[in-house]
Design a protein around this motif. Sequence first.
Motif, mmCIF file in Angstrom:
data_model
loop_
_atom_site.group_PDB
_atom_site.id
_atom_site.type_symbol
_atom_site.label_atom_id
_atom_site.label_comp_id
_atom_site.label_asym_id
_atom_site.label_seq_id
_atom_site.Cartn_x
_atom_site.Cartn_y
_atom_site.Cartn_z
ATOM 1 N N ASN A 32 -6.890 2.409 0.050
ATOM 2 C CA ASN A 32 -5.852 3.439 0.167
ATOM 3 C C ASN A 32 -4.646 3.103 -0.709
ATOM 4 N N PRO A 33 -4.844 2.974 -2.024
ATOM 5 C CA PRO A 33 -3.750 2.496 -2.883
ATOM 6 C C PRO A 33 -2.512 3.385 -2.874
ATOM 7 N N SER A 34 -2.677 4.683 -2.787
ATOM 8 C CA SER A 34 -1.497 5.557 -2.805
ATOM 9 C C SER A 34 -0.668 5.401 -1.527
ATOM 10 N N ARG A 35 -1.320 5.149 -0.417
ATOM 11 C CA ARG A 35 -0.598 4.950 0.844
ATOM 12 C C ARG A 35 0.283 3.705 0.793
ATOM 13 N N GLU A 91 1.195 1.917 -2.031
ATOM 14 C CA GLU A 91 1.794 1.668 -3.344
ATOM 15 C C GLU A 91 3.228 1.149 -3.251
ATOM 16 N N SER A 92 4.025 1.728 -2.381
ATOM 17 C CA SER A 92 5.447 1.372 -2.321
ATOM 18 C C SER A 92 5.712 -0.014 -1.741
#
Length: 97
Positions: free
Chosen positions: A86-89, A91-92
């Motif tokens: 889940n890289p977009s979840r 990322e921050s």
Amino acid sequence: MNEIKIKLGSNNKGFINLYEDKTRIGEMIIGIDDFVLSVYHTEVDQNYSGKGYAKLLLDALEKYATENKYKVKPLCPYVHAQFKKNPSRFESIWQKD
């Protein structure tokens, strides 16, 4: 009822613990250095496996890191796999180096 407790020692090493009815059923071993939170290990009692409890620990980690502006170094295989899945979840908060 589930409860999450975060305990850090004076050396900034500690745990994110998951309790059910005051019994500890899972933990994440963590350490904080500057603004990097390293996750070393995640474990859920085998009597509670397969019920989504590791995800509750991961959710608590994500919330804690976000609230405290920490980057997370996912050294734990479970956490690393979830970050990659889940890289977009994540990322921050993901410290990739």
